[in-house]
Every structure is written in structure tokens, then in C-alpha cells.
Design a protein around this motif. Structure first.
Motif, PDB file in Angstrom:
ATOM      1  N   ALA A 181      -8.828  -3.546  34.510  1.00 20.65           N
ATOM      2  CA  ALA A 181      -9.878  -4.461  34.047  1.00 20.65           C
ATOM      3  C   ALA A 181      -9.912  -5.692  34.941  1.00 20.65           C
ATOM      4  O   ALA A 181      -8.858  -6.225  35.313  1.00 20.65           O
ATOM      5  N   VAL A 182     -11.113  -6.152  35.298  1.00 20.86           N
ATOM      6  CA  VAL A 182     -11.257  -7.301  36.197  1.00 20.86           C
ATOM      7  C   VAL A 182     -12.254  -8.298  35.623  1.00 20.86           C
ATOM      8  O   VAL A 182     -13.129  -7.943  34.827  1.00 20.86           O
ATOM      9  N   LYS A 183     -12.109  -9.542  36.042  1.00 22.13           N
ATOM     10  CA  LYS A 183     -13.003 -10.635  35.639  1.00 22.13           C
ATOM     11  C   LYS A 183     -13.604 -11.248  36.893  1.00 22.13           C
ATOM     12  O   LYS A 183     -12.891 -11.571  37.848  1.00 22.13           O
ATOM     13  N   ILE A 224     -14.237  -2.531  35.053  1.00 23.83           N
ATOM     14  CA  ILE A 224     -13.000  -1.771  35.263  1.00 23.83           C
ATOM     15  C   ILE A 224     -13.132  -1.061  36.602  1.00 23.83           C
ATOM     16  O   ILE A 224     -14.109  -0.342  36.842  1.00 23.83           O
ATOM     17  N   VAL A 225     -12.159  -1.247  37.468  1.00 23.85           N
ATOM     18  CA  VAL A 225     -12.207  -0.650  38.807  1.00 23.85           C
ATOM     19  C   VAL A 225     -11.084   0.378  38.952  1.00 23.85           C
ATOM     20  O   VAL A 225     -10.096   0.357  38.223  1.00 23.85           O
ATOM     21  N   GLY A 226     -11.268   1.270  39.927  1.00 18.76           N
ATOM     22  CA  GLY A 226     -10.250   2.275  40.225  1.00 18.76           C
ATOM     23  C   GLY A 226      -9.995   3.228  39.084  1.00 18.76           C
ATOM     24  O   GLY A 226      -8.858   3.678  38.888  1.00 18.76           O
ATOM     25  N   VAL A 227     -11.037   3.595  38.321  1.00 22.45           N
ATOM     26  CA  VAL A 227     -10.847   4.437  37.137  1.00 22.45           C
ATOM     27  C   VAL A 227     -10.470   5.867  37.547  1.00 22.45           C
ATOM     28  O   VAL A 227     -11.059   6.441  38.456  1.00 22.45           O
ATOM     29  N   ARG A 228      -9.487   6.409  36.845  1.00 23.60           N
ATOM     30  CA  ARG A 228      -9.122   7.815  36.987  1.00 23.60           C
ATOM     31  C   ARG A 228      -9.384   8.512  35.654  1.00 23.60           C
ATOM     32  O   ARG A 228      -8.979   8.014  34.606  1.00 23.60           O
TER      33      ARG A 228
END
Length: 283
Positions: free
Chosen positions: A135-137, A110-114
Motif C-alpha cells: 500500500a502506498v500514499k 497498491i503497487v507490485g500486486v501478486r
């Protein structure tokens, strides 16, 4: 039990509501004609794709938490353990639910989490803790290839609060995020005695009890964050932020919250691209 049934059970156990399960099921990432959702900016989205990661969908976790009552001694510096535990546990619930949604999408990370806290009008001791990210793969060749597993040592999707630009730079330089690590400390700062306050009028003087209290509180938050990174077998923590919030407790009770992204090396040699010079044509 089918795989879908296992995922539904895991989501329900984590406290993810039925509406969220239906939304995740409708995304169907990877299928022809399916869409993804993301809170990444256009530049961030393109850089994450260029690093070899495909966005699957927006994932979130929420926890509305009643924060218990604890009163510190008027003239003593001390951590308020009940409040520290409440603030940490509530954030952990939100993060766990966000990770469960990413698991349901079979994400690698998971990127860019706030991670935000909002005090609610339901009462002065009620707050909502919200974790949101994309979420990224990982696709074949992500990070330059040679990486079989992007998840962390707990077999959870990695989490990162780095921007898309910083995430791209990290991957290109041969590092990978393991997870967001955090530490919290709610601290009561002792009041000054009346005589001391009167004696300091008109003088330049350090107020040592205040200095020591804030120093101690920050150290507790930082050491707890570091302990989480060690549990992930991280090499280090990048993008550390040390925030201070008074919330609704008053001027002599404050929370110090440390958060950052734990990272690991992907390879022994780290190739850091040289910055390019940009010449402005503006007059």
C-alpha cells in the motif's frame, strides 16, 4: 461511530480477520518512529519513492474456496460456467480484502500486486487465492503535481501488478494506474472421435476443434478483462498476461486467465524520457 470504528466495521464486513486488524493498527503510518512493511525490492522501493509515493505497509487478502463440480460433455467444446464463476469470485474476494486493508491504512493505491492460486491438500477441489501488495500514499507533487485524487472512479485505492520500475516509468510518462482488471474462463475441450484420431496418424493436419476451443476460451477471458477496464473508464490496459492453468481438472479442462493494469492519462502531453546508452567496460 468514530472513524476507527467505521474502518474496523468495513474490515470485518470484508472478512478481514482480527489478527490482520491488529497488525494494521500497529503500523500507524506517518507517525514518528513507525515503520512500514513492503515486498518491494530495494530498486523498486527507491523508484516508487522517487515517483512520489510513500510505502505504508504490506497488505494481503486470502480466500480458501471450494470449487464446485461441473462435467463437460465428452464430445463438445463448452465453457464450464460454474467453474468460471468460482475461479473469478474467489480471486475477487482476495482482492477485495487486500483493498480493505489498504483502505484501513488510508492508502491511495497498491503497487507490485501478486495474485496467486495454490491448490491445497485439504482436497482436490479446494484452493487458496492470495493477493499481496504494498500500500502506498501519494505525497505532494507525486507524478509531477497537479493530481488531487489518485483513487479510481469507484473511490477505491488503485491496484497495479506492474514492477516498481514499470510503475515509475508509467507515472513519469504521464499515466496513472486505475486498477488490476481480470477475466477468467474455464473451458472443456472436446475429445476427438476414435476414427478421427486414427485418420490423423502420420499426417500434418490442424485439429480444428482444439483450435476453436482454445481460441474461444481466450477470447472470453480477454473480453471480460476488457469489460472491467471499461467500467473503470480506462484508456487502456498495460502489462497484460494471458495464463493457462489446468489445476486438478484433467487434460481436457483448462482455465484461461487474463490480467493486466488499467490506466488513465494524467495530462494530455506525455513526456517519455529517451533511453540512455550503457557501455559495458567488461572485456
Amino acid at each position: 461511530m468514530t472513524e476507527q470504528g467505521n474502518i474496523a466495521t468495513e474490515l470485518e464486513t470484508a472478512g478481514v480477520p482480527q489478527d490482520a486488524m491488529r497488525r494494521l493498527a500497529e503500523l500507524q503510518p506517518g507517525r514518528a518512529g513507525s515503520i512500514f512493511t513492503s515486498d518491494l525490492s530495494v530498486n523498486e522501493f527507491l523508484l516508487v519513492r522517487e515517483a512520489g509515493f510513500r510505502p505504508l505497509g504490506l497488505v494481503l487478502g486470502s480466500s480458501i474456496y471450494h470449487v464446485g463440480l461441473q462435467i463437460g460433455r465428452w464430445g463438445r467444446n463448452q465453457e464450464l460456467d460454474v467453474l468460471s464463476q468460482a475461479m473469478y469470485h474467489a480471486r475477487e474476494l482476495a482482492m477485495t480484502r487486500m483493498e480493505a486493508e489498504a483502505d484501513a491504512l488510508r492508502a491511495d493505491g497498491i503497487v507490485g500486486v501478486r495474485l496467486d492460486v495454490e491448490m491445497k491438500e485439504f482436497g482436490s477441489d479446494i484452493a487458496e487465492f492470495i493477493a499481496v501488495g504494498t500500500a502506498v500514499k501519494a505525497e505532494d507533487g507525486a507524478g509531477g503535481g497537479g493530481v488531487d485524487n489518485w483513487r479510481n472512479n469507484k473511490n477505491q485505492p488503485f491496484t497495479s501488478d506492474l514492477s516498481g520500475q514499470d510503475f515509475w516509468t508509467l507515472i513519469r510518462a504521464g499515466y496513472a494506474p486505475l486498477g488490476m482488471v481480470m477475466g477468467s474462463c474455464v473451458y472443456h475441450i472436446a475429445h476427438q472421435k476414435f476414427g478421427t484420431k486414427m485418420g490423423n496418424i502420420g499426417r500434418n493436419v490442424e485439429i480444428e476443434q482444439f483450435t476453436q476451443a482454445l481460441y474461444d476460451a481466450r477470447e472470453l477471458a480477454m473480453s471480460r478483462m476488457q469489460a472491467e477496464a471499461e467500467a473503470l473508464h480506462a484508456e487502456g490496459i498495460v502489462g497484460v498476461q494471458l495464463r493457462q492453468h489446468s489445476h486438478t481438472w484433467g487434460s481436457h479442462t483448462t482455465e484461461f486467465f487474463a490480467i493486466g493494469t488499467a490506466v488513465r492519462p494524467l495530462r494530455p502531453d506525455h513526456i517519455i524520457e529517451r533511453p540512455t546508452m550503457v557501455l559495458s567496460l567488461d572485456t
